[in-house]
Design an enzyme around this catalytic site. Structure first.
Site, PDB file in Angstrom:
ATOM      1  CG  HIS A   1      -7.577  -5.324  -2.149  1.00 30.68           C
ATOM      2  ND1 HIS A   1      -8.520  -5.126  -1.155  1.00 30.68           N
ATOM      3  CD2 HIS A   1      -7.613  -4.307  -2.967  1.00 30.68           C
ATOM      4  CE1 HIS A   1      -9.209  -3.856  -1.519  1.00 30.68           C
ATOM      5  NE2 HIS A   1      -8.484  -3.401  -2.500  1.00 30.68           N
TER       6      HIS A   1
ATOM      7  CD  GLU B   1      -7.704  -8.946   2.362  1.00 32.77           C
ATOM      8  OE1 GLU B   1      -8.473  -8.519   3.033  1.00 32.77           O
ATOM      9  OE2 GLU B   1      -7.079  -8.359   1.493  1.00 32.77           O
TER      10      GLU B   1
ATOM     11  CB  CYS C   1     -12.621  -4.574   1.360  1.00 35.20           C
ATOM     12  SG  CYS C   1     -12.058  -5.494  -0.275  1.00 35.20           S
TER      13      CYS C   1
ATOM     14  CB  CYS D   1     -10.688  -9.062   0.305  1.00 34.21           C
ATOM     15  SG  CYS D   1      -9.691  -8.256  -0.390  1.00 34.21           S
TER      16      CYS D   1
END
Length: 145
Positions: free
Chosen positions: A47, A49, A77, A80
């Site tokens: 991801h 992040e 999410c 994260c």
């Protein structure tokens, strides 16, 4: 947020879901960057992040990012959001809402739970541009399937 959008566009060009993220220090300097790499790395951890937090921690020489701001094109999410809490990032700025996994209020607000760290959240920054990039990506994906 415009820099995060550029990273999201890079992700889209690589066939990744177009999410981009930057982290700035207290002086506004970019110290972390990331975009989705789940397809490329075949990892659920790919991801934007997570990549940006990892890079920012290395730049700061510390796991605590207590004077930083994270800018991400899509609402974080749960994974994260947890990384943001653990890194002690005090400010979260995001663009588009994520109705399926969003953990800053769309599905759940993990930052309002009793984790001992509650960042300030600024939602909807360049929301139209961020959402349009996501819509375009998924429209193109549906057309090619």
């Amino acid at each position: 947020m415009k820099k995060a959008l550029c990273l999201a566009e890079t992700a889209a060009e690589k066939g990744e879901v177009p999410v981009g993220c930057i982290i700035t220090d207290e002086k506004g300097r970019v110290i972390g960057r990331g975009h989705n790499t789940r397809e490329e790395k075949k990892s659920a951890l790919g991801h934007a992040e997570i990549s940006a937090i990892d890079e920012a921690c290395k730049a700061m020489g510390d796991w605590r990012l207590s004077d930083c701001t994270i800018y991400v094109t899509l609402e974080p999410c749960p994974m994260c959001a947890g990384a943001i809490i653990n890194a002690r990032i005090p400010r979260v700025v995001f663009g588009a809402r994520e109705e399926n996994l969003g953990s800053c209020g769309s599905v759940i607000d993990l930052f309002s739970e009793r984790y001992g760290h509650r960042p300030a959240v600024y939602a909807g920054v360049l929301e139209d541009e961020c959402a349009a990039l996501m819509r375009k990506f998924f429209k193109n994906r549906r057309e090619t399937i």
